[in-house]
Design a protein around this motif. Structure first.
Motif, PDB file in Angstrom:
ATOM      1  N   MET A  35       0.827  -1.215   0.000  1.00 13.78           N
ATOM      2  CA  MET A  35       0.000   0.000   0.000  1.00 13.78           C
ATOM      3  C   MET A  35       0.856   1.259   0.000  1.00 13.78           C
ATOM      4  SD  MET A  35      -2.939  -0.856   2.746  1.00 13.78           S
ATOM      5  CE  MET A  35      -3.498  -2.527   2.975  1.00 13.78           C
ATOM      6  N   GLY A  44      -3.275   3.502  -6.565  1.00 11.58           N
ATOM      7  CA  GLY A  44      -4.281   3.296  -5.537  1.00 11.58           C
ATOM      8  C   GLY A  44      -5.093   4.560  -5.364  1.00 11.58           C
ATOM      9  N   LEU A  46      -5.931   5.720  -1.953  1.00 10.83           N
ATOM     10  CA  LEU A  46      -5.943   6.091  -0.547  1.00 10.83           C
ATOM     11  C   LEU A  46      -5.584   7.561  -0.362  1.00 10.83           C
ATOM     12  CD1 LEU A  46      -4.268   2.942   1.048  1.00 10.83           C
ATOM     13  CD2 LEU A  46      -6.653   3.684   1.282  1.00 10.83           C
ATOM     14  N   GLY A 117     -10.115   3.011   2.041  1.00 14.21           N
ATOM     15  CA  GLY A 117     -10.164   2.443   0.699  1.00 14.21           C
ATOM     16  C   GLY A 117     -11.590   2.266   0.193  1.00 14.21           C
ATOM     17  N   ASP A 127      -8.130   0.061  -4.906  1.00 11.92           N
ATOM     18  CA  ASP A 127      -8.162   1.334  -4.173  1.00 11.92           C
ATOM     19  C   ASP A 127      -7.139   1.359  -3.042  1.00 11.92           C
ATOM     20  OD1 ASP A 127     -10.144   2.378  -5.805  1.00 11.92           O
ATOM     21  OD2 ASP A 127     -11.771   1.700  -4.500  1.00 11.92           O
ATOM     22  N   LEU A 128      -6.895   0.202  -2.440  1.00 13.29           N
ATOM     23  CA  LEU A 128      -5.907   0.113  -1.363  1.00 13.29           C
ATOM     24  C   LEU A 128      -4.472   0.134  -1.880  1.00 13.29           C
ATOM     25  CD1 LEU A 128      -7.572  -2.607   0.903  1.00 13.29           C
ATOM     26  CD2 LEU A 128      -7.328  -0.158   1.413  1.00 13.29           C
TER      27      LEU A 128
END
Length: 193
Positions: A35, A44, A46, A117, A127-128
């Motif tokens: 991440m 990602g 975040l 996320g 998304d993470l």
């Protein structure tokens, strides 16, 4: 996650290796390293500091990757969390926190990060900033084992978490008597590539 350009791939690998070289051997080291490397490379979805307060992110870094500066993420600002969705994020953190394994404080950080996320629009693993869905499933099983066992049908994680929130509130939006009979089955249960 779409394959990043070669320059980004090298940057992600460089940051990932830097983190894993200092990793303490805790269960969430690999997931957090993925991440952080993805976020530091602009991948990602975040928010800054993985959605944690800066002090919590510093504590996470000190616990999982001692000796690596938390400034590894300082090069990117990113979008701040949407205040209009704060109640939703708080409910997700509470759901995840109530189902955590109870082995380490890292699970609380993970609950915050997973909830952050969930505020984005792609598959949760993307998304993470994780590198595949298997990594997300392993993360869920390690940190929130009772909740992960409930996802016996392997529903897409973001949909599953929101379904859990609805059921907690006694809200059942599905009209089909079972998922297998639902016309939208492929939306909740299909591949996430």
């Amino acid at each position: 996650m779409a394959t990043p350009c070669p320059e980004r791939t090298r940057e992600i690998q460089r940051i990932f290796v830097r983190l894993m070289t200092r990793a303490v051997g805790a269960g969430n080291d690999h997931a957090f390293a993925c991440m952080i490397a993805s976020r530091a490379s602009g991948l990602g979805a975040l928010p800054p500091w993985l959605g944690l307060a800066p002090e919590a992110f510093n504590a996470l870094m000190g616990y999982h990757f001692p000796g690596v500066s938390p400034e590894v993420l300082s090069s990117l600002d990113g979008a701040a969390p949407n205040p209009a969705r704060e109640d939703e994020r708080t409910e997700l953190v509470a759901l995840l926190g109530s189902q955590r394994a109870g082995h380490t404080h890292s699970e609380l950080w993970m609950a915050e990060v997973v909830a952050a996320g969930c505020m984005a629009t792609d598959h949760l693993w993307q998304d993470l900033g994780l590198w595949n869905r298997r990594a997300l499933t392993a993360l869920m099983r390690r940190n929130f084992p009772r909740l992960a066992m409930t996802n016996a049908g392997d529903m897409k994680w973001k949909r599953f978490l929101y379904k859990q929130l609805c059921e907690r509130e006694g809200v059942y939006l599905c009209r089909a008597p079972s998922c297998e009979e639902c016309a939208d089955y492929h939306v909740c249960f299909g591949p996430e590539d």
